[in-house]
Design a protein around this motif. Structure first.
Motif, PDB file in Angstrom:
ATOM      1  N   LYS A   4      -6.676  14.433  49.452  1.00  0.00           N
ATOM      2  CA  LYS A   4      -5.382  14.241  48.802  1.00  0.00           C
ATOM      3  C   LYS A   4      -5.171  15.350  47.766  1.00  0.00           C
ATOM      4  O   LYS A   4      -6.060  15.643  46.971  1.00  0.00           O
ATOM      5  N   ALA A   5      -4.011  15.977  47.798  1.00  0.00           N
ATOM      6  CA  ALA A   5      -3.716  17.048  46.846  1.00  0.00           C
ATOM      7  C   ALA A   5      -3.591  16.470  45.443  1.00  0.00           C
ATOM      8  O   ALA A   5      -3.063  15.375  45.244  1.00  0.00           O
ATOM      9  N   ALA A   6      -4.100  17.217  44.473  1.00  0.00           N
ATOM     10  CA  ALA A   6      -4.013  16.780  43.073  1.00  0.00           C
ATOM     11  C   ALA A   6      -2.584  16.933  42.579  1.00  0.00           C
ATOM     12  O   ALA A   6      -1.977  17.977  42.731  1.00  0.00           O
ATOM     13  N   THR A   7      -2.047  15.877  42.023  1.00  0.00           N
ATOM     14  CA  THR A   7      -0.708  15.916  41.441  1.00  0.00           C
ATOM     15  C   THR A   7      -0.805  15.462  39.996  1.00  0.00           C
ATOM     16  O   THR A   7      -1.827  14.921  39.569  1.00  0.00           O
ATOM     17  N   THR A   8       0.275  15.680  39.271  1.00  0.00           N
ATOM     18  CA  THR A   8       0.263  15.259  37.867  1.00  0.00           C
ATOM     19  C   THR A   8       0.135  13.753  37.748  1.00  0.00           C
ATOM     20  O   THR A   8      -0.434  13.248  36.794  1.00  0.00           O
ATOM     21  N   LYS A   9       0.636  12.999  38.725  1.00  0.00           N
ATOM     22  CA  LYS A   9       0.558  11.534  38.660  1.00  0.00           C
ATOM     23  C   LYS A   9      -0.875  11.029  38.755  1.00  0.00           C
ATOM     24  O   LYS A   9      -1.243  10.078  38.104  1.00  0.00           O
ATOM     25  N   ASN A  63       6.979  14.764  34.492  1.00  0.00           N
ATOM     26  CA  ASN A  63       7.239  13.692  35.452  1.00  0.00           C
ATOM     27  C   ASN A  63       8.501  12.908  35.113  1.00  0.00           C
ATOM     28  O   ASN A  63       8.907  12.040  35.886  1.00  0.00           O
ATOM     29  N   GLY A  64       9.076  13.159  33.940  1.00  0.00           N
ATOM     30  CA  GLY A  64      10.250  12.405  33.518  1.00  0.00           C
ATOM     31  C   GLY A  64       9.906  11.056  32.911  1.00  0.00           C
ATOM     32  O   GLY A  64      10.775  10.212  32.738  1.00  0.00           O
ATOM     33  N   ASP A  65       8.617  10.859  32.571  1.00  0.00           N
ATOM     34  CA  ASP A  65       8.195   9.581  31.991  1.00  0.00           C
ATOM     35  C   ASP A  65       8.554   9.465  30.515  1.00  0.00           C
ATOM     36  O   ASP A  65       8.676   8.350  30.001  1.00  0.00           O
ATOM     37  N   ILE A  66       8.659  10.592  29.821  1.00  0.00           N
ATOM     38  CA  ILE A  66       9.040  10.589  28.406  1.00  0.00           C
ATOM     39  C   ILE A  66      10.141  11.614  28.176  1.00  0.00           C
ATOM     40  O   ILE A  66      10.292  12.568  28.947  1.00  0.00           O
ATOM     41  N   SER A  67      10.889  11.438  27.100  1.00  0.00           N
ATOM     42  CA  SER A  67      11.986  12.353  26.770  1.00  0.00           C
ATOM     43  C   SER A  67      11.458  13.551  25.978  1.00  0.00           C
ATOM     44  O   SER A  67      10.310  13.568  25.528  1.00  0.00           O
ATOM     45  N   GLY A  68      12.323  14.515  25.787  1.00  0.00           N
ATOM     46  CA  GLY A  68      11.979  15.680  24.982  1.00  0.00           C
ATOM     47  C   GLY A  68      11.701  15.299  23.533  1.00  0.00           C
ATOM     48  O   GLY A  68      10.821  15.874  22.896  1.00  0.00           O
ATOM     49  N   GLN A  69      12.451  14.312  23.028  1.00  0.00           N
ATOM     50  CA  GLN A  69      12.213  13.851  21.656  1.00  0.00           C
ATOM     51  C   GLN A  69      10.831  13.227  21.518  1.00  0.00           C
ATOM     52  O   GLN A  69      10.139  13.442  20.535  1.00  0.00           O
TER      53      GLN A  69
END
Length: 140
Positions: A4-9, A63-69
């Motif tokens: 399995k390829a390594a992903t950020t998840k 991943n879009g799990d948290i905002s820039g703030q």
């Protein structure tokens, strides 16, 4: 069998756990009376923690799990814990890592409280303000 390829998840939980372990090793290794190996390991972990924590935060942002703030807040927390740890460690050798970890814990706790406030308290308060405002409008 294909790997399995390594992903950020699937890497992110490992990075987060490594950062937590690095914090514990850093604090224990920095305490007076520790052995040379433990002190060396603690110094290495102390340098690795901010990198691991920042990497984990950037992965969450990517991943879009948290905002820039939230990424900015966490980055300020990591930076503040580094500065406090360095300053305390320069004045009281052996206690800088613990001080940095405490500051990091304060930032983490504040983030948790903010989340809880927004999830549970803020909607109730907003509803009460709206009800009060509506009563004022219709009381005329």
């Amino acid at each position: 069998m294909k790997k399995k390829a390594a992903t950020t998840k699937n890497i992110q939980p490992l990075v987060k756990k490594a950062a937590q372990v690095a914090t514990v090793i850093d604090v224990v290794g920095d305490m007076p009376g520790g052995g040379k190996l433990l002190k060396l390991t603690g110094k290495s972990a102390g340098k690795a923690f901010p990198v691991l924590e920042t990497t984990s935060n950037v992965m969450e942002y990517s991943n879009g799990d948290i905002s820039g703030q939230r990424l900015s807040y966490r980055s300020v927390g990591v930076g503040t814990s580094i500065v406090v740890g360095a300053e305390v460690g320069s004045i009281f050798p052996g206690y800088g890592s613990a001080a940095g970890a405490v500051v990091g814990g304060i930032f983490g706790t504040a983030e948790l409280l903010y989340d809880q406030f927004n999830q549970y308290v803020k909607p109730v308060m907003q509803q009460k303000v709206n009800n009060f405002s509506n009563q004022l409008k219709f009381a005329r």
